[in-house]
Design a protein around this motif. Sequence first.
Motif, mmCIF file in Angstrom:
data_model
loop_
_atom_site.group_PDB
_atom_site.id
_atom_site.type_symbol
_atom_site.label_atom_id
_atom_site.label_comp_id
_atom_site.label_asym_id
_atom_site.label_seq_id
_atom_site.Cartn_x
_atom_site.Cartn_y
_atom_site.Cartn_z
ATOM 1 N N TYR A 95 18.761 6.382 -37.529
ATOM 2 C CA TYR A 95 19.451 5.255 -36.900
ATOM 3 C C TYR A 95 18.877 3.960 -37.468
ATOM 4 N N GLY A 97 19.361 0.911 -36.122
ATOM 5 C CA GLY A 97 19.051 -0.074 -35.092
ATOM 6 C C GLY A 97 18.634 0.598 -33.805
ATOM 7 N N PRO A 98 18.143 -0.190 -32.849
ATOM 8 C CA PRO A 98 17.671 0.394 -31.591
ATOM 9 C C PRO A 98 18.782 1.051 -30.789
ATOM 10 N N ASP A 99 19.995 0.585 -30.933
ATOM 11 C CA ASP A 99 21.145 1.212 -30.289
ATOM 12 C C ASP A 99 22.390 0.841 -31.082
ATOM 13 N N PRO A 100 23.496 1.520 -30.823
ATOM 14 C CA PRO A 100 24.677 1.332 -31.675
ATOM 15 C C PRO A 100 25.216 -0.104 -31.688
ATOM 16 N N PRO A 129 10.285 6.063 -34.157
ATOM 17 C CA PRO A 129 10.398 4.802 -34.879
ATOM 18 C C PRO A 129 9.532 4.880 -36.143
ATOM 19 N N ASP A 145 23.889 4.547 -40.664
ATOM 20 C CA ASP A 145 23.581 4.850 -39.267
ATOM 21 C C ASP A 145 24.158 6.203 -38.850
ATOM 22 N N GLY A 146 23.323 7.011 -38.212
ATOM 23 C CA GLY A 146 23.797 8.284 -37.679
ATOM 24 C C GLY A 146 23.851 9.410 -38.692
#
Lengths: 159, 266
Positions: A95, A97-100, A129, A145-146
């Motif tokens: 990932y 970033g910390p969230d999408p 992390p 991402d993902g």
Amino acid sequence: MADDQSHDFGFDEELVRRLSHLLKETDLSEIEYETGGHRIRVARQINVQATAPAAPAQPAPAGGEPASAPKPGPEATAEQVPPGAVTSPMVGTVYVGPDPNSAPFVQVGDQVSEGQTLLIIEAMKVMNPMPAPRAGTVTQIMISDGQPVEFGEPLLVLE
Amino acid sequence: MTHPARTLDLPPAYRLRAHDALPSTNDEARRLVRAQDAGHGTLVWAQEQTAGRGRRGRSWTSPRGNLYVTAVLRPNCGIGEAAQLGFAAALALVDVLGDLMPQQTQVRLKWPNDVLVNGRKVAGILLETVVDSDGTFQALLLGLGVNIAEAPSDTAFPATALQWERAGRAIRPEELLAPWAEHFLVWTNRWEQDGFAPLRRRWLTHAHRPGQRLRVRLPNREVHGSFHDMDDRGGLLIDTNRGRERLSVGDVFFAEPGAAPGSGQG
């Protein structure tokens, strides 16, 4: 099944050349070709940063001539890890970033300090992390991402 | 007023850091590890969280009355194996709920370590590591949130609170924390001695049945299939119409009975 680089796999320069042409022609980023238990993958970075010349495939021999500028366009990779690459310490999902919905931890061109979080890799539901192993500038990000990542897979380049 | 921590009787393996309110117990635990102030067995406990979070930055509703605790664990193994401690934490809660809840209560596990009461999620576990810049694995932070008094109503998977599933006086968070810590210690000791196998066996008695239809939401696709097994490292084995897949990430949903079998991946 790892990409086989054993001795009996004769390097077929012509094949690489043909695949490279095909890459350019079709504007693909990657072609993988398998025959008789041999597999060859030719890939290129489409979003190469103009400021960050890719490192030569082979280290220049000591005392030899300076490494020539890398050829533009396709480059045969056998899972090469570019110098300065931060590689994945585990198999998992990466990932940026910390969230999408948040901005990525780092972007190309960012200066980072040692220990700063670059990415998160999730494995077995554990969020890991990934801290910067050293201070530097992010010159290339190889993952999205993902995306699933393998052990040792280059994630980004820190110079 | 006496802080509930004063009356809490925990096994000596633990060191309790009790707070009235924290943004997030996992964040506080990370801060303590970074400050070299949290050995193996430190429990960071808060009566409420002002910025509680779950996986991938999802918020975790954290009003007073529920349990919010993070265990700092420094197991003698790599990150991959340490992930199995999440199962130990979930199994410990299953043990506690067996004692605490009415006899007919259905307590189940949803892969990997969500605890369901009567089909609804009552607890979540957030596992995060602390890794040094040279790659050294420092600690595993095991965040446990249990809905005791309150539960959110707007979650992707339906949630409930223990109090909604039982009659009688309110359970205080410390009444859950102490026995959970006891059972968690038992399971972690078992894991250290005998590995993951006994945890896996116990997990399978409380989780999915072979053949049960599952839908797993992955970061960039969805997998539909039937539950086959959990492997010896904690991975979910699911049979899809493309063959068997081993998953190590993803959110599990139970497929509706009418859903097309093996409808592939999105």
